[in-house]
Design a protein around this motif. Structure first.
Motif, mmCIF file in Angstrom:
data_model
loop_
_atom_site.group_PDB
_atom_site.id
_atom_site.type_symbol
_atom_site.label_atom_id
_atom_site.label_comp_id
_atom_site.label_asym_id
_atom_site.label_seq_id
_atom_site.Cartn_x
_atom_site.Cartn_y
_atom_site.Cartn_z
ATOM 1 N N ILE A 471 0.855 -1.395 -0.138
ATOM 2 C CA ILE A 471 -0.007 0.132 0.046
ATOM 3 C C ILE A 471 0.770 1.339 0.050
ATOM 4 O O ILE A 471 0.560 2.076 -0.775
ATOM 5 C CB ILE A 471 -0.891 0.124 1.277
ATOM 6 C CG1 ILE A 471 -2.013 -1.064 1.009
ATOM 7 C CG2 ILE A 471 -1.662 1.258 1.441
ATOM 8 C CD1 ILE A 471 -2.830 -1.355 2.198
ATOM 9 N N SER A 472 1.877 1.247 0.750
ATOM 10 C CA SER A 472 2.736 2.191 0.835
ATOM 11 C C SER A 472 3.524 2.778 -0.627
ATOM 12 O O SER A 472 3.492 3.734 -0.822
ATOM 13 C CB SER A 472 3.792 2.227 2.105
ATOM 14 O OG SER A 472 3.275 1.997 3.220
ATOM 15 N N PHE A 511 -3.641 6.153 4.154
ATOM 16 C CA PHE A 511 -3.166 6.405 5.655
ATOM 17 C C PHE A 511 -4.125 5.831 6.418
ATOM 18 O O PHE A 511 -3.696 4.999 7.465
ATOM 19 C CB PHE A 511 -2.800 7.809 5.964
ATOM 20 C CG PHE A 511 -1.472 8.351 5.898
ATOM 21 C CD1 PHE A 511 -0.544 7.801 7.020
ATOM 22 C CD2 PHE A 511 -1.195 9.094 4.839
ATOM 23 C CE1 PHE A 511 0.739 8.355 6.769
ATOM 24 C CE2 PHE A 511 0.422 9.256 4.952
ATOM 25 C CZ PHE A 511 1.390 9.057 5.807
ATOM 26 N N MET A 512 -5.450 6.012 6.065
ATOM 27 C CA MET A 512 -6.272 5.197 7.166
ATOM 28 C C MET A 512 -6.022 3.669 6.990
ATOM 29 O O MET A 512 -6.113 3.228 8.032
ATOM 30 C CB MET A 512 -7.827 5.578 6.598
ATOM 31 C CG MET A 512 -8.853 5.066 7.329
ATOM 32 S SD MET A 512 -9.173 6.026 8.904
ATOM 33 C CE MET A 512 -8.414 4.954 10.055
ATOM 34 N N MET A 513 -5.810 3.134 5.810
ATOM 35 C CA MET A 513 -5.648 1.860 5.881
ATOM 36 C C MET A 513 -4.474 1.350 6.594
ATOM 37 O O MET A 513 -4.308 0.533 7.343
ATOM 38 C CB MET A 513 -5.577 1.357 4.357
ATOM 39 C CG MET A 513 -5.296 0.096 4.191
ATOM 40 S SD MET A 513 -7.113 -0.957 4.566
ATOM 41 C CE MET A 513 -6.854 -2.682 3.883
ATOM 42 N N GLY A 645 -11.634 12.578 13.450
ATOM 43 C CA GLY A 645 -10.059 12.924 13.605
ATOM 44 C C GLY A 645 -9.386 11.901 13.039
ATOM 45 O O GLY A 645 -8.243 12.141 12.768
ATOM 46 N N ILE A 646 -9.628 10.560 13.474
ATOM 47 C CA ILE A 646 -8.713 9.394 12.920
ATOM 48 C C ILE A 646 -8.588 9.268 11.566
ATOM 49 O O ILE A 646 -7.379 9.064 10.850
ATOM 50 C CB ILE A 646 -9.369 8.095 13.536
ATOM 51 C CG1 ILE A 646 -9.447 8.065 15.077
ATOM 52 C CG2 ILE A 646 -8.659 6.961 12.792
ATOM 53 C CD1 ILE A 646 -7.995 8.015 15.735
ATOM 54 N N PHE A 647 -9.707 9.783 10.624
ATOM 55 C CA PHE A 647 -9.554 9.611 9.226
ATOM 56 C C PHE A 647 -8.570 10.414 8.662
ATOM 57 O O PHE A 647 -8.010 10.391 7.786
ATOM 58 C CB PHE A 647 -11.075 9.791 8.800
ATOM 59 C CG PHE A 647 -11.526 9.315 7.359
ATOM 60 C CD1 PHE A 647 -10.916 7.890 7.163
ATOM 61 C CD2 PHE A 647 -11.911 10.234 6.568
ATOM 62 C CE1 PHE A 647 -11.114 7.387 5.667
ATOM 63 C CE2 PHE A 647 -12.115 9.571 4.902
ATOM 64 C CZ PHE A 647 -11.673 8.318 4.805
ATOM 65 N N THR A 648 -8.743 11.817 9.390
ATOM 66 C CA THR A 648 -8.111 12.897 8.562
ATOM 67 C C THR A 648 -6.632 13.285 9.476
ATOM 68 O O THR A 648 -5.907 13.723 8.702
ATOM 69 C CB THR A 648 -8.860 14.281 8.755
ATOM 70 O OG1 THR A 648 -9.272 14.568 10.153
ATOM 71 C CG2 THR A 648 -10.037 14.140 7.850
ATOM 72 N N SER A 651 -3.010 11.838 7.690
ATOM 73 C CA SER A 651 -2.758 12.283 6.534
ATOM 74 C C SER A 651 -2.341 13.914 6.785
ATOM 75 O O SER A 651 -1.571 14.395 5.766
ATOM 76 C CB SER A 651 -3.810 12.099 5.447
ATOM 77 O OG SER A 651 -5.095 12.672 6.177
ATOM 78 N N ILE A 652 -3.096 14.543 7.410
ATOM 79 C CA ILE A 652 -2.784 15.889 7.510
ATOM 80 C C ILE A 652 -1.438 16.231 8.316
ATOM 81 O O ILE A 652 -0.714 17.145 7.741
ATOM 82 C CB ILE A 652 -4.008 16.700 8.401
ATOM 83 C CG1 ILE A 652 -5.331 16.716 7.921
ATOM 84 C CG2 ILE A 652 -3.525 18.147 9.014
ATOM 85 C CD1 ILE A 652 -6.399 17.332 8.758
#
Length: 660
Positions: A471-472, A511-513, A645-648, A651-652
């Motif tokens: 994935i990375s 990033f979520m994954m 918050g976890i989702f963003t 990555s932020i």
């Protein structure tokens, strides 16, 4: 007598395992520690069913105590690999001593415990104390000012473990299966696209090349040396035990200096060798773990060394008292027998009762000299003592000695594991490899190693690492290289920021994954693998953090080992040593955790920006917001805000470090 050997007039109390801790007082209460508060969860009813067998007739009485759900009791929904039998000298059942003549046994399919008592008064007293605790009374593990909170280790499986029957029978088990099937086909798709584009299912494979390009053996050797050097903390405790170092004066200072040198050397080696980020993350994170283990080992044993010294002093006073010939007339030596509190003598001497007596005396007058110190001063003075003084002094001294002996025993069931017998080379390094950060004299252990289970966890570990690399390589590495090229060509900051929204959009899903997989890799596969190899039976490495409705709940549930460490050695120690209130202790705990996370980010990016520290500290006002009337009873909205918050967040953070 009945057929099963019990008196016909005996009372049986059927208590579910989770409720046992709540009634015995081994849980935590929301009234006493904000950091460990379970906010946002609905109250849990702890029901005690009392049946009376009286010559063929039976009646029942049910008492229900509503509490917030102690984290060490009611909220635990995992099962044991084998029946859990709690002997009367273990922490969970010891709270019943003196109140109930109990016989504890497994109930079989009902998965509960039977506590038998010969009279209704004892049962009513136990239920009454349960109700008081549920209303906010003090419990073990949540004492204001307690230097070391009592943590209860029990036999449990982690939530997603296949041996956990609750997980296997969950109505959401099919979604768990679907997730891993989707991951498999997703990776298969990435591999097919890489084959089509590059002729290699791994693609250009820069990440794996970075991991194995150089210093792999050096990294492993350094990691072994790093673990071995934790023995300095053991040697320090041996010196404390031998009397060369006083823990309360210089011992804890030396320990903190050593820990600072230790983590400084860990970080310095990564800079000296110019390791890639993969090596750096592993080495620094493992170094942090070793620092926390050393701290817990040293400070708990240091606390016990002070207790051991205090017990030795009291024993010497007892010997002095034995040589004193009492006078017949009333003695004028202070304190008189009538001026001493003897209420503790009616209670069984234990570490809990000893601490309770100290807290009680300090709460009445913080400047008052404790009775035991007045007694010691009277014995040392050489002044005459009358018969009543000698008798009361002796009884109080013996009670205190027995209580301190119980403290030195801790949770150990064998004398060979009690302090100072635990200060062995093997005991120290056994703790170093156990999947816990909190040192105890004894932990629940499993009977044998299931090698098939261990192999399964190891295979899952390498499989997840492979998925994360794929994935990375496919989704994160190209974005990172684009930002590197922007800086190489001298693109102005303002122009780079114009790419920020698009970079964020490209990184948010991978990033979520990666975040979910990294959590599963560590807390489900690696820690369970270590637990199986070390016979460690408490697998509660996390709780249902995905249901969090606030950030403090997430901080507790997603990483139980670190939470337990912070709770004991930061939160409670701040209250005890620094004399701060619970709100300040909460602030200190969050700030220290944020600083450590920011340090890791500096090691990766070689930039000190403070983004992660700032965002983590923003969790505190969000915690307060979650407790307002607007959000308190809106669990779904709170959970949505948490997931946003976890989702963003990851990555932020990454985008900010890359752009700036």
């Amino acid at each position: 007598m009945s057929q099963n050997g019990k008196p016909r007039d005996a009372l049986e109390v059927h208590i579910h395992p989770g409720q046992l801790d709540a009634i015995a007082g081994t849980g935590t209460t929301t009234s006493e520690e904000e950091y460990d508060d379970i906010s946002g969860s609905s109250p849990v009813a702890a029901t005690v069913l009392v049946r009376r067998r009286d010559q063929g007739s039976s009646s029942s009485m049910t008492a229900t105590a509503t509490s917030s759900g102690a984290e060490t009791g009611i909220n635990q929904k995992t099962k044991s690999r084998r029946p859990l039998l709690i002997p009367s000298d273990q922490s969970t059942s010891s709270s019943f001593e003196g109140a109930l003549p109990t016989a504890t046994a497994n109930v079989g399919k009902r998965r509960g415990y039977v506590l038998s008592a010969d009279d209704d008064a004892a049962i009513r007293d136990a239920v009454s104390r349960s109700l008081q605790r549920a209303k906010g009374g003090t419990t073990r593990g949540a004492r204001p000012g307690a230097k070391f909170a009592d943590l209860v280790f029990t036999r449990k499986f982690s939530t997603f473990d296949r041996q956990n029957q609750d997980a296997a029978n969950s109505p959401f088990h099919g979604f768990f299966t679907l997730f891993w099937m989707a991951v498999f086909f997703f990776i298969l798709k990435i591999g097919a696209e890489n084959w089509k584009k590059h002729g290699n299912p791994l693609g250009t494979n820069e990440i794996m090349k970075t991991m194995f390009r150089r210093d792999v053996l050096v990294l492993l050797l350094a990691d072994g040396v790093m673990c071995g050097m934790t023995g300095v903390s053991w040697l320090l405790q041996r010196a404390v035990r031998a009397g060369y170092i006083d823990w309360d004066r210089s011992g804890w200072v030396i320990q903190n200096i050593w820990q600072s040198i230790y983590i400084g050397a860990v970080i310095g080696l990564t800079l000296l060798r110019e390791w890639p980020w993969t090596h750096t993350v592993f080495f620094v994170m493992h170094g942090m773990v070793m620092v926390m283990k050393q701290h817990s080992y040293a400070f708990y044993n240091g606390h016990l060394s002070s207790t051991y010294k205090k017990r030795a002093q009291l024993l010497s006073k007892l010997k002095e008292l034995e040589k004193i010939a009492p006078v017949e007339s009333p003695s004028a030596t202070e304190p008189p027998a009538s001026g001493l509190s003897t209420s503790l003598l009616s209670k069984i001497p234990s570490a809990d009762e000893y601490k309770e007596q100290r807290r009680h005396s300090m709460s009445h007058d913080g400047r008052a000299v404790p009775d035991i110190d007045r007694i010691a001063a009277a014995i040392s003075s050489g002044e005459p003592l009358d018969e009543s003084q000698v008798q009361v002094f002796e009884r109080i001294l013996k009670w205190e000695v027995d209580a301190l002996s119980d403290e030195l025993k801790g949770k150990s069931t064998l004398a060979s594991r009690a302090y100072p017998n635990n200060l062995t080379f093997l005991n120290h390094y056994e703790f170093i490899v156990l999947p816990t950060l909190v040192y105890e004299l004894e932990y629940p252990r499993s009977d044998k190693i299931d090698w098939y289970y261990a192999a399964e966890k190891m295979a899952a570990c390498f499989g997840i690492i492979f998925v994360m690399i794929m994935i990375s390589q496919a989704f994160i590495y190209p974005v990172v290289m684009d930002t590197v090229r922007m800086k190489e060509v001298g693109m102005p900051l303002a122009e780079r920021f114009m790419h920020f929204p698009w970079m964020l959009a490209e990184l948010i899903f991978p990033f979520m994954m990666e975040y979910l997989l990294a959590w599963y890799l560590i807390w489900e596969t690696i820690l369970n693998f270590l637990a199986e190899l070390t016979y460690f039976a408490d697998r509660s490495f996390y709780d249902a953090w995905w249901n969090s409705v606030s950030w403090d709940q997430f901080a507790r549930d997603w990483n139980r080992p670190v939470h337990n460490f912070l709770l004991r050695h930061v939160y409670h120690s701040s209250i005890s040593a620094m004399k701060v209130n619970k709100h300040t202790a909460t602030l200190i705990t969050f700030f220290l955790s944020a600083c450590v996370h920011e340090l890791v980010m500096w090691c990766i990016f070689k930039k000190l920006r403070g983004y992660l520290l700032f965002l983590q500290m923003c969790q505190l006002p969000l915690v307060r917001l979650s407790r307002t009337k607007f959000l308190r009873h809106r669990a779904t909205l709170g959970n949505m805000m948490f997931w946003l918050g976890i989702f963003t967040g990851p990555s932020i953070l990454c985008s900010l470090y890359l752009i700036l």
